[in-house]
Write an enzyme that holds these catalytic residues in place. Sequence first.
Site, PDB file in Angstrom:
ATOM      1  N   VAL A 119       0.929  -1.217  -0.001  1.00 28.04           N
ATOM      2  CA  VAL A 119      -0.011   0.085   0.033  1.00 28.04           C
ATOM      3  C   VAL A 119       0.851   1.372  -0.016  1.00 28.04           C
ATOM      4  CG1 VAL A 119      -1.767  -1.102   1.098  1.00 28.04           C
ATOM      5  CG2 VAL A 119      -0.174  -0.078   2.567  1.00 28.04           C
ATOM      6  N   HIS A 135      -4.394  -4.199  -2.324  1.00 26.77           N
ATOM      7  CA  HIS A 135      -5.005  -3.877  -0.819  1.00 26.77           C
ATOM      8  C   HIS A 135      -4.938  -2.464  -0.582  1.00 26.77           C
ATOM      9  CE1 HIS A 135      -3.010  -7.891   0.501  1.00 26.77           C
ATOM     10  NE2 HIS A 135      -4.046  -8.207   0.023  1.00 26.77           N
ATOM     11  N   CYS A 163     -14.934  14.041   6.530  1.00 25.03           N
ATOM     12  CA  CYS A 163     -15.357  14.113   4.927  1.00 25.03           C
ATOM     13  C   CYS A 163     -16.022  15.252   4.490  1.00 25.03           C
ATOM     14  CB  CYS A 163     -16.343  12.877   4.761  1.00 25.03           C
ATOM     15  SG  CYS A 163     -16.937  12.952   3.143  1.00 25.03           S
TER      16      CYS A 163
HETATM   17  N1  APR Z   1      13.691  -9.160  -0.855  1.00 29.47           N
HETATM   18  C1  APR Z   1      12.656 -10.164  -1.107  1.00 29.47           C
HETATM   19  N2  APR Z   1      11.982 -10.561  -0.190  1.00 29.47           N
HETATM   20  C2  APR Z   1      12.032 -10.119   1.081  1.00 29.47           C
HETATM   21  C3  APR Z   1      12.996  -9.328   1.468  1.00 29.47           C
HETATM   22  C4  APR Z   1      13.960  -8.812   0.325  1.00 29.47           C
HETATM   23  N3  APR Z   1      14.978  -7.696   0.486  1.00 29.47           N
HETATM   24  N4  APR Z   1      13.132  -8.831   2.875  1.00 29.47           N
HETATM   25  C5  APR Z   1      12.113  -9.829   3.245  1.00 29.47           C
HETATM   26  N5  APR Z   1      11.511 -10.297   2.360  1.00 29.47           N
HETATM   27  C6  APR Z   1      10.340 -11.403   2.285  1.00 29.47           C
HETATM   28  C7  APR Z   1      10.237 -12.151   3.709  1.00 29.47           C
HETATM   29  O1  APR Z   1      11.038 -13.250   3.835  1.00 29.47           O
HETATM   30  C8  APR Z   1       8.743 -12.250   3.864  1.00 29.47           C
HETATM   31  O2  APR Z   1       8.487 -13.739   3.069  1.00 29.47           O
HETATM   32  O3  APR Z   1       9.340 -10.625   2.341  1.00 29.47           O
HETATM   33  C9  APR Z   1       8.281 -11.244   2.853  1.00 29.47           C
HETATM   34  C10 APR Z   1       7.541 -10.532   3.836  1.00 29.47           C
HETATM   35  O4  APR Z   1       6.222 -11.176   4.208  1.00 29.47           O
HETATM   36  P1  APR Z   1       5.083 -10.436   4.998  1.00 29.47           P
HETATM   37  O5  APR Z   1       5.596  -9.554   6.112  1.00 29.47           O
HETATM   38  O6  APR Z   1       3.894 -11.476   5.236  1.00 29.47           O
HETATM   39  O7  APR Z   1       4.494  -9.327   3.934  1.00 29.47           O
HETATM   40  P2  APR Z   1       3.523  -9.807   2.780  1.00 29.47           P
HETATM   41  O8  APR Z   1       3.757 -11.195   2.170  1.00 29.47           O
HETATM   42  O9  APR Z   1       3.553  -8.736   1.846  1.00 29.47           O
HETATM   43  O10 APR Z   1       2.166  -9.626   3.311  1.00 29.47           O
HETATM   44  C11 APR Z   1       0.761  -9.924   2.707  1.00 29.47           C
HETATM   45  O11 APR Z   1      -0.545  -9.800   4.699  1.00 29.47           O
HETATM   46  O12 APR Z   1      -1.033  -8.701   6.143  1.00 29.47           O
HETATM   47  C12 APR Z   1      -1.321  -8.537   5.138  1.00 29.47           C
HETATM   48  O13 APR Z   1      -2.226  -6.829   3.973  1.00 29.47           O
HETATM   49  C13 APR Z   1      -0.897  -7.281   4.385  1.00 29.47           C
HETATM   50  O14 APR Z   1      -0.196  -7.068   2.327  1.00 29.47           O
HETATM   51  C14 APR Z   1      -0.138  -7.837   3.326  1.00 29.47           C
HETATM   52  C15 APR Z   1      -0.258  -9.000   3.150  1.00 29.47           C
END
Ligand code: APR
Length: 258
Positions: A119, A135, A163
């Site tokens: 986002v 999202h 609003c």
């Molecule tokens: N390059 C690639 N991947 C990375 C890096 C990097 N530099 N640093 C961390 N990661 C990976 C982590 O290993 C992890 O698997 O990015 C991933 C982040 O995972 P989350 O924190 O779960 O984020 P995300 O997958 O985007 O979450 C999905 O969940 O809570 C909801 O709306 C929220 O959009 C979010 C969705």
Amino acid sequence: MNPPEGHLSRQVAGAAFSIPSSLLQALRCARHVTVLTGSGISAESGVPTFRDAQTGLWSKFKPEELATRGAFQRNPKLVWEWYAWRRELVAQAEPNPGHLALVELERRVSGFTLITQNVDGLHQRAGSRDVVELHGNITRVKCFEEDQVVPTWQETDETPPLCPRCGGRLRPDVVWFGEMLPADAIDRAVAASQSCNVFLSIGTSTLVHPAAALPFEALQHKAMVVEINPCSTPLTTRAPYALRGAAGQVLPRLLQML
Ligand code: APR
């Protein structure tokens, strides 16, 4: 389309990973490439991933406790201020080489769809066009009552601001836990996952549906699925390629070799 060696997940280990030539070849002749990103691609811009521990005064809260309609109704000021803090974090962040490499990839291939769970708007600031935001976007706000975007708003001593149309409270234009994703966004994302030749899943833990189902949808439709993540996820053993590295390193290398 799968590599000759079949479905065996190819762990390309190490920071100086050699990108498989069969993957490069697939990208070169792909009619359509679809990319799904998660918060990991913004990690190298200094934006904490969604499951990183929260820092500072927000460390005592879990995102799941704040990013809900109920949390906003119970304490709109707290939720608004959490998003104001995150907006500030994002405003100070810059797109990183991973974001920029995807802009270059979009230029190089004939058909391209970028789907993001993020986002933060960093893909757009990097120059990606037509980003499918599953999202929402933290830099936009909408009326909690009308559920309509409010293009501009003033920070007032009223928190959250009201609003200008109906006087209802403003909220961030993001999808909260338990809310439906924008129908047009998910429809486009599913169609692009089903019709691509190559699907890159970058920086996502592949835990939160429906986004987490997209790479598997692509697999079912015979796309070559590639995961780019320093860690393993539920996709890792199913993806023909799992490039173990940071997006800001893997993607520029991939473009350099393409
Ligand atoms: N390059 C690639 N991947 C990375 C890096 C990097 N530099 N640093 C961390 N990661 C990976 C982590 O290993 C992890 O698997 O990015 C991933 C982040 O995972 P989350 O924190 O779960 O984020 P995300 O997958 O985007 O979450 C999905 O969940 O809570 C909801 O709306 C929220 O959009 C979010 C969705």
